[in-house]
Scaffold this motif. Structure first.
Motif, PDB file in Angstrom:
ATOM      1  N   GLN A 156       0.848  -1.180   0.000  1.00  0.00           N
ATOM      2  CA  GLN A 156       0.000   0.000   0.000  1.00  0.00           C
ATOM      3  C   GLN A 156       0.887   1.234   0.000  1.00  0.00           C
ATOM      4  O   GLN A 156       1.845   1.296   0.746  1.00  0.00           O
ATOM      5  CB  GLN A 156      -0.850   0.001   1.272  1.00  0.00           C
ATOM      6  CG  GLN A 156      -1.666  -1.250   1.451  1.00  0.00           C
ATOM      7  CD  GLN A 156      -2.985  -1.169   0.725  1.00  0.00           C
ATOM      8  OE1 GLN A 156      -3.576  -0.097   0.624  1.00  0.00           O
ATOM      9  NE2 GLN A 156      -3.431  -2.271   0.192  1.00  0.00           N
ATOM     10  N   THR A 157       0.556   2.192  -0.837  1.00  0.00           N
ATOM     11  CA  THR A 157       1.261   3.459  -0.712  1.00  0.00           C
ATOM     12  C   THR A 157       0.271   4.555  -0.408  1.00  0.00           C
ATOM     13  O   THR A 157      -0.908   4.463  -0.734  1.00  0.00           O
ATOM     14  CB  THR A 157       1.999   3.894  -1.987  1.00  0.00           C
ATOM     15  OG1 THR A 157       1.165   3.653  -3.079  1.00  0.00           O
ATOM     16  CG2 THR A 157       3.315   3.214  -2.115  1.00  0.00           C
ATOM     17  N   ARG A 158       0.803   5.577   0.200  1.00  0.00           N
ATOM     18  CA  ARG A 158      -0.025   6.700   0.603  1.00  0.00           C
ATOM     19  C   ARG A 158      -0.343   7.536  -0.613  1.00  0.00           C
ATOM     20  O   ARG A 158       0.490   7.711  -1.513  1.00  0.00           O
ATOM     21  CB  ARG A 158       0.766   7.531   1.612  1.00  0.00           C
ATOM     22  CG  ARG A 158      -0.080   8.351   2.551  1.00  0.00           C
ATOM     23  CD  ARG A 158      -0.944   7.491   3.393  1.00  0.00           C
ATOM     24  NE  ARG A 158      -1.403   8.173   4.599  1.00  0.00           N
ATOM     25  CZ  ARG A 158      -2.375   7.678   5.344  1.00  0.00           C
ATOM     26  NH1 ARG A 158      -2.957   6.548   5.020  1.00  0.00           N
ATOM     27  NH2 ARG A 158      -2.751   8.306   6.438  1.00  0.00           N
ATOM     28  N   ASN A 159      -1.536   8.077  -0.621  1.00  0.00           N
ATOM     29  CA  ASN A 159      -1.893   8.994  -1.685  1.00  0.00           C
ATOM     30  C   ASN A 159      -2.678  10.139  -1.074  1.00  0.00           C
ATOM     31  O   ASN A 159      -3.506   9.939  -0.197  1.00  0.00           O
ATOM     32  CB  ASN A 159      -2.728   8.267  -2.742  1.00  0.00           C
ATOM     33  CG  ASN A 159      -3.115   9.188  -3.871  1.00  0.00           C
ATOM     34  OD1 ASN A 159      -4.144   9.836  -3.823  1.00  0.00           O
ATOM     35  ND2 ASN A 159      -2.255   9.264  -4.876  1.00  0.00           N
ATOM     36  N   TYR A 160      -2.367  11.333  -1.529  1.00  0.00           N
ATOM     37  CA  TYR A 160      -3.046  12.525  -1.009  1.00  0.00           C
ATOM     38  C   TYR A 160      -3.870  13.131  -2.129  1.00  0.00           C
ATOM     39  O   TYR A 160      -3.334  13.877  -2.956  1.00  0.00           O
ATOM     40  CB  TYR A 160      -2.022  13.526  -0.469  1.00  0.00           C
ATOM     41  CG  TYR A 160      -1.175  12.953   0.643  1.00  0.00           C
ATOM     42  CD1 TYR A 160      -1.684  12.850   1.928  1.00  0.00           C
ATOM     43  CD2 TYR A 160       0.117  12.488   0.405  1.00  0.00           C
ATOM     44  CE1 TYR A 160      -0.924  12.317   2.959  1.00  0.00           C
ATOM     45  CE2 TYR A 160       0.874  11.944   1.431  1.00  0.00           C
ATOM     46  CZ  TYR A 160       0.350  11.862   2.707  1.00  0.00           C
ATOM     47  OH  TYR A 160       1.093  11.327   3.716  1.00  0.00           O
ATOM     48  N   PRO A 161      -5.157  12.814  -2.188  1.00  0.00           N
ATOM     49  CA  PRO A 161      -5.956  13.236  -3.344  1.00  0.00           C
ATOM     50  C   PRO A 161      -6.072  14.753  -3.491  1.00  0.00           C
ATOM     51  O   PRO A 161      -6.285  15.227  -4.607  1.00  0.00           O
ATOM     52  CB  PRO A 161      -7.320  12.586  -3.106  1.00  0.00           C
ATOM     53  CG  PRO A 161      -7.266  11.919  -1.804  1.00  0.00           C
ATOM     54  CD  PRO A 161      -5.911  12.019  -1.239  1.00  0.00           C
TER      55      PRO A 161
END
Lengths: 654, 381
Positions: A156-161
């Motif tokens: 899982q990688t972080r994503n900042y929409p």
């Protein structure tokens, strides 16, 4: 025969000696076995287990971060990673050569992989490439026979929409540094590609968001091959956090600020919830997740407008004229003036052979306190500060949250400075002089505050003197759990309602009375009326020479020398709900540049939340306000004359 | 009293085959079979519970060796004294052959390939040397033993094979040969001060020997001195072996349950390090019982040897059992980390044909010594 008997005697004796010697030696062997198998058994049993059993940590899923309405601000995405199991690879550089034909591997990566391979002993895989595309995956899958020991793994990688609009309060995650590894015993940190919160909410609540690692225990043989699984404990995902931020407002403010280097905080005056915390310029945290390159990083850290800094909490600026509210309150509370105290402003004031100028060269003439606030007359505040001294003003400033950390749930917060005699003596080794009282009283000299502190100060003025504290999470995060936040019960600051009402009346006049410094930025909708106070804080000294040849306009100065533009405001005027602070670094005049932004923001905030009875507006216990009827009269009156002085341009300067 | 008894001793030079079989020490045979069974069991565990190929091969060798042992036990002891020097001479020639043409195996020249069996002359030499020395000292009376000049031939008999074996290089066997020879010198009554002198010379020669050593032999000694410093490098064997021992505790991990063994952490676990496998699965109880079995074998050998009426028979019995004892001691001391890893098998237990055959051959001779305890052997052959 005698001879032979003699031989028998000798051999018998010597055989006895020899046999005894052998018994002793065998006893030594038994002793040694006893030492190993009984005395040292714990050590060796542990080593045998360590030989046999390998622990694999199962990475937990990091908790999501949502805004106040449940819109995602930080989520997780699937990341396909290419990894090498170094134990199954005999010739690493060969494998890398083969891989390089399939996907691109930079020289830098190559060196890193070889280095990591040398360094590590366990069987943690080495990451070759992250965020593989479907095409890459397909190509690797086809070529599997040529690249033994290479695996593709999903993480899982972080994503900042919301990209750059949320990064400052939200923060971002990144690989653990050496100091992080030393500080924490969590084995997760050693997992390849594991990331921890580095700034903002991601950092403060890292442990809660991180979750708990699962454990897979496998038996391995001497070659590191897995024989069987002994235990499998699933990981526990991190908790999801709801912030008090409104993502749409946040985005609106970010866009409204445009290219300015600025900070904006909007706070609920009753609950202390932060609805907006924007710092510009900003950056997209997704580039850090993706892997920031040297040039990009260098751009960020060398930018004079400091995109990495959360200016709302870590930017310290002289508050300028916004500080006059504190000076006024201190004077009112000390009882030496009332709202009708008249002071004559000739444009300057002399004290101990020094001349202290008002921003208005020709003076304001004779004015009372409300006019003093409305016009932001420097001489008025020089005069009252001279009477009460700065100690009382400093005390009042501290009371309103200036010069100390507000306690918001961010670690980057700075305290600012409210100077006094003691502070100056211990920090600068000099004694206080009276001139400093005058210029400190108008928010210059050593006084430094953060935009958040000014927003809190405004909130405390607006909520009738309750010690509201800001926070960013809807629930209280206690360790790795959340507890619903109780109804706030702020303590009273002990400031008389009357004094606060007078100061609010002054702030009302600043925006809504013709001639007020921010009259142009008033909100014409009667329901949303804004009150505020402008401030333009000087970053350089104006010399006598400059004064004589005429002070340069801000726009003629280089960016770094221009004044900071500030504006603090609250709205609506009756039963205030929201306070905000706009700080534009080197933005020129607060009234012309910051006030219109405050107006637009407060309109937007009120449009969304004024009639919405959401949990953010839990009203605190407060006494019915005696002055509300007075204020209503003012509002009616002022909205009548609003057309008359539409184009009243004013530029203030302290 | 004893002397009188001895002087009237009845010499019996012709013994019927029936009588010979009756005089076999069956307790001794039983002990040997028990120890060998422990070996089969351990090999069975090493092979993860399979008979083939280790256990079946080993059992086959045991039967061949066992029958050979019984045949040798019944051969008249005069045969051995007559052929002692010849056997010794042939073995020396074999050693020289190995030295010149021997095939390179495990980086050391040790084997002669006779197609059906791989012959290891150094193993034969352990028996041949004892036979030759026993014959010499049988001839030498106890007055001449005290004279240094008479000690030169037997010293040469020891030194020649030791140098050849050391050159192979087989450090372990060279030590066993030297010490076995030394023990025979001791038993026949060579004065203690001569040993002290030789040991003193030996110590003085250490630097020279050090220089003559192969690099890997030096490395083994260096490793021994600090075995735990590099557990993945050369100290790996000793460390893993100690781990297996230590994790065995009192009762061991149980038959077929040794993790060090079954997960392949143990080096050479069917040959030199087999005792480790055994100790891991059977704990200190098992290892002590096995050591006691060895002790009893040694004890019975002493008892049988000292009953013989000829010096030759006594020396054969005591010399061979000393060699056996040295093997047991060196192997166990090695796997428990007391002495350097010198590459010596555990007799009767380690997997390997030559070791099994030669050990049983030696036991055949010891049994023969007892069976022929009353056979007179002339001093002049």
């Amino acid at each position: 025969m005698i001879r032979d008997n003699n031989r028998i005697k000798i051999i018998g004796r010597r055989a006895l000696i020899l046999g005894s010697g052998k018994l002793v030696i065998l006893s030594v062997l038994i002793g040694r076995i006893y030492y190993l198998q009984i005395l040292e058994t714990d050590k060796y049993t542990m080593l045998a287990e360590a030989n046999r059993i390998n622990l694999h940590l199962l990475q937990p899923i990091r908790g999501k971060i949502l805004d106040r309405n449940g819109t995602p601000m930080a989520i997780n995405q699937q990341n396909y990673r290419l990894m090498i199991l170094s134990k199954q690879v005999s010739n690493l550089s060969n494998i890398l050569d083969n891989l390089a034909n399939i996907i691109s591997i930079s020289d830098h990566d190559r060196i890193r992989i070889i280095h990591e391979n040398k360094r590590q002993r366990g069987n943690t895989p080495i990451i070759v490439h992250e965020n593989l595309s479907w095409e890459d995956i397909a190509r690797i899958e086809i070529n599997t026979p040529n690249i033994p020991g290479v695996i593709i793994d999903v993480s899982q990688t972080r994503n900042y929409p919301i990209e750059r609009f949320g990064v400052h309060p939200l923060g971002y995650i990144s690989a653990a540094s050496v100091t992080d590894l030393l500080d924490s015993s969590d084995p997760l940190l050693k997992l390849p590609g594991f990331r921890i919160g580095k700034t903002g909410i991601e950092r403060v609540y890292d442990l809660a968001l991180r979750g708990k690692a699962g454990i897979k225990q496998v038996e391995i043989n001497a070659n590191g091959r897995i024989i069987r699984e002994l235990r499998h404990d699933e990981s526990k995902p991190g908790i999801d956090l709801n912030l008090t931020i409104d993502i749409n407002l946040q985005q609106f403010v970010g866009q409204r600020l445009g290219n300015e280097s600025a900070a904006v905080v909007v706070i609920d005056v009753n609950s202390g919830e932060i609805l907006v915390m924007v710092s510009t310029p900003s950056f997209d945290p997704n580039i850090i997740i993706r892997g920031i390159n040297y040039e990009e990083w260098n751009d960020l850290i060398s930018n004079p407008r400091a995109p990495l800094t959360n200016k709302a909490i870590a930017g310290q600026y002289p508050p300028g004229s916004t500080f006059k509210l504190i000076t006024a309150l201190a004077a009112l509370e000390s009882g030496i003036i009332d709202k009708d105290k008249m002071i004559f402003c000739s444009g300057q004031m002399s004290l101990n052979n020094n001349i202290y100028h008002c921003w208005k060269k020709n003076g304001h003439g004779s004015l009372n306190l409300i006019d003093g606030i409305k016009n932001s007359c420097d001489v008025y505040f020089y005069e009252i500060s001279r009477c009460i001294g700065f100690e009382k003003i400093a005390k009042m400033a501290k009371c309103f949250g200036l010069g100390t950390q507000t306690g918001i749930d961010l670690l980057e917060e700075r305290a600012g400075i409210i100077p006094n005699r003691e502070w100056k003596l211990s920090n600068l080794g000099k004694s206080w002089n009276q001139g400093e009282t005058l210029i400190s009283a108008i928010g210059q000299s050593y006084v430094l505050t953060t935009p958040l502190q000014l927003a809190v100060m405004t909130a405390r003025i607006a909520n009738d003197g309750y010690a509201v504290r800001p926070h960013l999470t809807r629930d209280i995060v206690d360790g790795v759990n959340t507890i619903p936040r109780p109804v706030p019960n702020w303590s009273n600051l002990g400031i008389s309602k009357q004094s606060l009402a007078i100061v609010r009346r002054g702030m009302f006049a600043v925006v809504n009375d013709p001639g007020g410094t921010a009259y142009k930025s008033r909100i014409k909708d009667n329901e949303m009326i804004m009150s505020g106070k402008s401030g333009s804080s000087q970053v350089r000294r104006i010399t006598l020479h400059e004064r004589s040849i005429g002070i340069k306009k801000n726009k003629d100065l280089p960016w770094k020398d221009r004044d900071h533009a500030l504006f603090v405001a609250y709205a609506p005027e009756i039963q205030p709900r929201f306070a905000c602070c706009i700080t534009i670094e080197h933005g020129g005049s607060g009234s012309t540049n910051a006030a219109p932004i405050a107006r637009d923001i407060l309109i937007e905030v009120q449009k969304r939340y004024l009639h919405q009875n959401i949990n953010s507006t839990k009203t605190i216990q407060r006494n019915p306000n005696s002055h509300d009827s007075v204020m209503e009269d003012f509002i009616k009156k002022s909205s009548n004359d609003q057309n008359e002085i539409e184009n009243f341009d004013i530029r203030e300067r302290e | 009293m004893k002397e009188r008894h001895m002087s009237f001793r009845f010499y019996q030079n012709k013994i019927s085959i029936n009588k010979k079989l009756r005089h076999i020490n069956y307790v001794f045979i039983f002990l040997i079979m028990t120890v060998c069974s422990v070996g089969f069991m351990t090999l069975y565990s090493v092979e993860n519970g399979n008979i083939d190929p280790l256990v079946s091969n080993q059992i086959l060798r045991f039967f061949v060796g066992f029958i050979m042992m019984l045949i040798i036990a019944t051969i008249d002891i005069n045969f051995w004294i007559r052929w002692a020097y010849v056997i010794y001479g042939i073995t020396i020639l074999l050693l020289i052959t190995v030295e010149i043409t021997g095939s390179v195996n495990m980086g050391a020249q040790r084997w002669i390939n006779l197609k059906f069996i791989q012959l290891q002359p150094s193993e034969i030499m352990k028996i041949a040397l004892v036979l030759a020395l026993a014959r010499y000292f049988h001839w030498l009376n106890c007055y001449n033993v005290k004279r240094s000049l008479y000690l030169i031939p037997p010293l040469t008999m020891i030194i020649a094979p030791v140098i050849l074996v050391f050159n192979q290089p087989d450090f372990g066997t060279a030590i066993v040969l030297t010490m076995t020879g030394g023990v025979i010198f001791f038993l026949v009554g060579v004065q203690i001060w001569k040993f002290i002198t030789i040991i003193a010379f030996g110590l003085a020669a250490i630097p020279i020997i050090w220089n003559l050593m192969h690099k890997y032999q030096r490395q083994r000694i260096i490793t021994f001195l600090d075995s735990e410093s590099d557990i993945t490098g050369s100290g790996y064997h000793i460390m893993q072996s100690k781990i297996a021992f230590g994790s065995g505790h009192i009762f061991g991990k149980g038959f077929l349950l040794g993790t060090q063994n079954h997960l392949n952490f143990l080096p050479e676990k069917q040959t030199d390090f087999i005792f480790t496998t055994f100790a891991e699965e059977w704990g200190i109880i098992g290892s002590t019982v096995l050591l006691l079995l060895y002790t009893m074998i040694i004890f019975y050998s002493y008892k049988m040897s000292l009953q013989a009426c000829s010096q030759f028979a006594r020396l054969i019995g005591l010399g061979l059992i000393t060699s056996f004892f040295l093997y047991v001691f060196i192997n166990i001391a090695m796997v428990t980390g007391l002495i350097p890893v010198v590459g010596i098998p555990l007799p009767l237990i380690s997997y390997g044909g030559t070791s099994m055959i030669t050990t049983l051959f030696a036991f055949g001779l010891i049994l023969s010594v007892y069976i022929h305890r009353n056979v007179y052997i002339s001093n002049n052959i």
